[in-house]
Write an enzyme that holds these catalytic residues in place. Structure first.
Site, PDB file in Angstrom:
ATOM      1  N   HIS A   1       2.491  27.364  -7.864  1.00 45.96           N
ATOM      2  CA  HIS A   1       1.432  27.688  -7.648  1.00 45.96           C
ATOM      3  C   HIS A   1       1.434  29.180  -6.684  1.00 45.96           C
ATOM      4  CE1 HIS A   1      -0.559  24.434  -9.021  1.00 45.96           C
ATOM      5  NE2 HIS A   1      -1.243  23.716  -7.938  1.00 45.96           N
TER       6      HIS A   1
ATOM      7  N   CYS B   1      -2.518  20.508  -3.662  1.00 47.69           N
ATOM      8  CA  CYS B   1      -1.128  21.206  -4.017  1.00 47.69           C
ATOM      9  C   CYS B   1      -1.301  22.733  -3.325  1.00 47.69           C
ATOM     10  CB  CYS B   1      -0.706  21.168  -5.049  1.00 47.69           C
ATOM     11  SG  CYS B   1      -2.027  21.235  -6.346  1.00 47.69           S
TER      12      CYS B   1
HETATM   13  N1  LIG Z   1       0.130  17.269 -10.168  1.00 45.41           N
HETATM   14  C1  LIG Z   1      -0.203  17.863  -9.105  1.00 45.41           C
HETATM   15  O1  LIG Z   1       0.481  18.906  -8.878  1.00 45.41           O
HETATM   16  C2  LIG Z   1      -0.752  17.264  -8.048  1.00 45.41           C
HETATM   17  C3  LIG Z   1      -0.558  17.937  -6.658  1.00 45.41           C
HETATM   18  C4  LIG Z   1      -1.212  17.206  -5.772  1.00 45.41           C
HETATM   19  C5  LIG Z   1      -2.071  16.149  -5.788  1.00 45.41           C
HETATM   20  N2  LIG Z   1      -1.977  15.523  -7.289  1.00 45.41           N
HETATM   21  C6  LIG Z   1      -2.983  14.353  -7.143  1.00 45.41           C
HETATM   22  O2  LIG Z   1      -2.243  13.190  -7.410  1.00 45.41           O
HETATM   23  C7  LIG Z   1      -2.962  12.426  -8.156  1.00 45.41           C
HETATM   24  C8  LIG Z   1      -2.071  11.986  -9.589  1.00 45.41           C
HETATM   25  O3  LIG Z   1      -1.989  13.276 -10.288  1.00 45.41           O
HETATM   26  P1  LIG Z   1      -0.894  13.588 -11.355  1.00 45.41           P
HETATM   27  O4  LIG Z   1      -1.316  14.747 -11.686  1.00 45.41           O
HETATM   28  O5  LIG Z   1       0.160  12.556 -11.503  1.00 45.41           O
HETATM   29  O6  LIG Z   1      -1.931  12.704 -12.466  1.00 45.41           O
HETATM   30  P2  LIG Z   1      -1.527  12.137 -14.122  1.00 45.41           P
HETATM   31  O7  LIG Z   1      -0.348  12.797 -14.463  1.00 45.41           O
HETATM   32  O8  LIG Z   1      -2.690  12.064 -14.752  1.00 45.41           O
HETATM   33  O9  LIG Z   1      -1.181  10.526 -13.627  1.00 45.41           O
HETATM   34  C9  LIG Z   1      -2.195   9.764 -13.515  1.00 45.41           C
HETATM   35  C10 LIG Z   1      -1.470   8.231 -13.048  1.00 45.41           C
HETATM   36  O10 LIG Z   1      -2.330   7.202 -12.607  1.00 45.41           O
HETATM   37  C11 LIG Z   1      -2.138   6.258 -13.621  1.00 45.41           C
HETATM   38  N3  LIG Z   1      -3.776   5.492 -13.696  1.00 45.41           N
HETATM   39  C12 LIG Z   1      -4.657   6.137 -14.371  1.00 45.41           C
HETATM   40  N4  LIG Z   1      -5.468   5.131 -14.562  1.00 45.41           N
HETATM   41  C13 LIG Z   1      -5.147   3.842 -13.682  1.00 45.41           C
HETATM   42  C14 LIG Z   1      -5.639   2.783 -13.271  1.00 45.41           C
HETATM   43  N5  LIG Z   1      -6.967   2.354 -13.423  1.00 45.41           N
HETATM   44  N6  LIG Z   1      -5.174   2.057 -12.440  1.00 45.41           N
HETATM   45  C15 LIG Z   1      -3.577   2.361 -12.002  1.00 45.41           C
HETATM   46  N7  LIG Z   1      -3.039   3.553 -12.245  1.00 45.41           N
HETATM   47  C16 LIG Z   1      -4.020   4.206 -13.069  1.00 45.41           C
HETATM   48  C17 LIG Z   1      -1.601   6.745 -14.879  1.00 45.41           C
HETATM   49  O11 LIG Z   1      -1.108   5.714 -15.481  1.00 45.41           O
HETATM   50  P3  LIG Z   1      -1.166   5.550 -17.264  1.00 45.41           P
HETATM   51  O12 LIG Z   1       0.140   6.373 -17.473  1.00 45.41           O
HETATM   52  O13 LIG Z   1      -0.874   4.236 -17.217  1.00 45.41           O
HETATM   53  O14 LIG Z   1      -2.345   6.053 -17.673  1.00 45.41           O
HETATM   54  C18 LIG Z   1      -0.605   7.835 -14.254  1.00 45.41           C
HETATM   55  O15 LIG Z   1       0.404   7.020 -13.679  1.00 45.41           O
HETATM   56  C19 LIG Z   1      -4.156  12.860  -8.499  1.00 45.41           C
HETATM   57  O16 LIG Z   1      -5.270  12.245  -7.505  1.00 45.41           O
HETATM   58  C20 LIG Z   1      -4.001  14.312  -8.108  1.00 45.41           C
HETATM   59  O17 LIG Z   1      -5.359  14.952  -8.005  1.00 45.41           O
HETATM   60  C21 LIG Z   1      -1.575  16.044  -8.179  1.00 45.41           C
END
Ligand SMILES: NC(=O)c1ccc[n+]([C@@H]2O[C@H](COP(=O)([O-])OP(=O)(O)OC[C@H]3O[C@@H](n4cnc5c(N)ncnc54)[C@H](OP(=O)(O)O)[C@@H]3O)[C@@H](O)[C@H]2O)c1
Length: 367
Positions: A246, A153
């Site tokens: 950011h 991001c």
């Molecule tokens: N947040 C940002 O600004 C941002 C920006 C760019 C990229 N990203 C990337 O996007 C990805 C997700 O980020 P996020 O911020 O959305 O994280 P998050 O809020 O922690 O969400 C993680 C998601 O993954 C699911 N999950 C966890 N373990 C799993 C498994 N074994 N099998 C299938 N699903 C599973 C979770 O489901 P449950 O609810 O069931 O646990 C939840 O839906 C990461 O790789 C992060 O680096 C994030």
């Protein structure tokens, strides 16, 4: 609805997954039909499984949708062929190839495959031509499936602001310090006791990601791989008590494309005139990808993060730098332009190139 392309969301309950749902509600081409997350959530209605954190209501239809197991061919509810993925890198590394192998287009937010030589890391305004790399992937040949990624991001906003400068003047050195919002760490993210009244000067692997991904995004597709931009780059990444958005303080040394030093108004013109997607009709592409904020105390997260529905990067405070050539401040919305919005724009770009579900998208666009 009949003509819309069905979309599955992997990681649907997370911060980015929720943004997909919000941004895809009423999308003219795409419709969310499948939601998957971890075993903690699967088998439950989405409204129960997810802790909805966004400031628009959770759509009723989505609230009632059962969360599926994160498998391409679940017995109860098989995944559609287009998957927007937002799971942690360690999970993505195992899961995304499984979906690609069964013929899914996996448009991913995760860092797992961003730097793989045959995986496009794409920001449509910057390097849509890199999408050609999907033809180098084994899944593409075997099942039609592929993986496309968007960047970290904080790299996203930076690259958007740098691209028009690189095109006109060249860039030799980049020095950036970020002030990154807590939503970038997912939910629940950083403990409130760690971040309130505080700044945390470390985000695991973030500086490395910014430094490598920025140069790949600004690089050239040559033959079967991307040659990164030949520039020196260093990043300092900090977590600050801001919810979304950011902020980045950037210094750059320009290249020699112009044959003389660039003037301030020439850099401002490069930003203002940068509209590489104009006329393509991509629903999520902002009219003005980079907006200049004239006031000397802007951009600010609370005031500027929603410009262009969160897809516009705001730049401000352009002034000479005593160490490099120029310095400025930029702001981008990390879960919209920096994550979910970026995936959706990548999918729209793929659709417009006929590489996503060409017939269905063409029909939706016509209808
Ligand atoms: N947040 C940002 O600004 C941002 C920006 C760019 C990229 N990203 C990337 O996007 C990805 C997700 O980020 P996020 O911020 O959305 O994280 P998050 O809020 O922690 O969400 C993680 C998601 O993954 C699911 N999950 C966890 N373990 C799993 C498994 N074994 N099998 C299938 N699903 C599973 C979770 O489901 P449950 O609810 O069931 O646990 C939840 O839906 C990461 O790789 C992060 O680096 C994030």
């Amino acid at each position: 609805m009949r003509n819309k392309v069905p979309i599955g969301i992997l990681g649907a309950t997370g911060m980015v997954g929720q943004r997909y749902i919000q941004l895809l509600e009423n999308h003219p081409w795409f419709e969310v039909t499948w939601l998957a997350a971890s075993d903690r959530s699967s088998g439950r209605p989405y409204g129960e499984a997810a802790k909805w954190r966004l400031d628009t209501p959770l759509p009723e239809r989505i609230a009632k949708t059962m969360v599926s197991p994160a498998e391409p061919a679940s017995a109860s509810n098989a995944a559609p062929k287009i998957i927007f993925a937002s799971v942690d890198a360690a999970i993505a590394r195992e899961m995304e190839p499984k979906f690609a192998a069964t013929g899914c287009a996996v448009i991913s937010n995760s860092s797992a495959f961003r730097m793989a030589p045959n995986v496009p890391l794409v920001l449509p305004e910057v390097n849509a031509d890199h999408l050609h790399l999907i033809e180098e992937q084994p899944w593409r040949k075997e099942s039609g499936g592929y993986i496309v990624t968007n960047s970290n991001c904080s790299a996203m906003g930076l690259v958007l602001a740098l691209k028009p400068i690189e095109e006109r003047f060249g860039i030799e050195q980049i020095f950036v310090t970020t002030m990154q919002a807590v939503s970038g760490a997912g939910y629940p993210g950083v403990a409130s006791m760690d971040i309130l009244d505080n700044v945390v000067p470390f985000i695991a692997s973030e500086e490395e990601k910014m430094e490598t991904e920025t140069l790949k995004l600004l690089g050239k597709l040559e033959g079967h791989a991307v040659t990164p931009l030949n520039a020196k780059m260093t990043a300092h990444c900090n977590r600050v008590p801001v919810v979304d958005g950011h902020t980045e303080c950037v210094s750059i040394k320009l290249g020699k494309k112009l044959g003389r030093p660039a003037k301030r108004e020439e850099i401002l013109a490069a930003w203002a005139e940068f509209k590489p997607l104009a006329g393509l009709g991509l629903p999520s592409a902002p009219e003005q990808p980079i907006e200049w904020a004239e006031q000397n105390d802007r951009p600010q997260p609370r005031l500027d993060r929603n410009r262009g529905k969160g897809m516009t990067v705001t730049v401000g405070r352009l002034r000479p730098c005593n160490v490099l050539d120029w310095k400025f401040v930029l702001l981008s919305h990390n879960t919209v332009r920096g994550a979910a919005g970026a995936t959706i724009l990548n999918a729209e770009m793929l659709a417009s190139l006929g590489k996503l579900e060409p017939t269905a998208v063409a029909a939706a666009a016509r209808g």
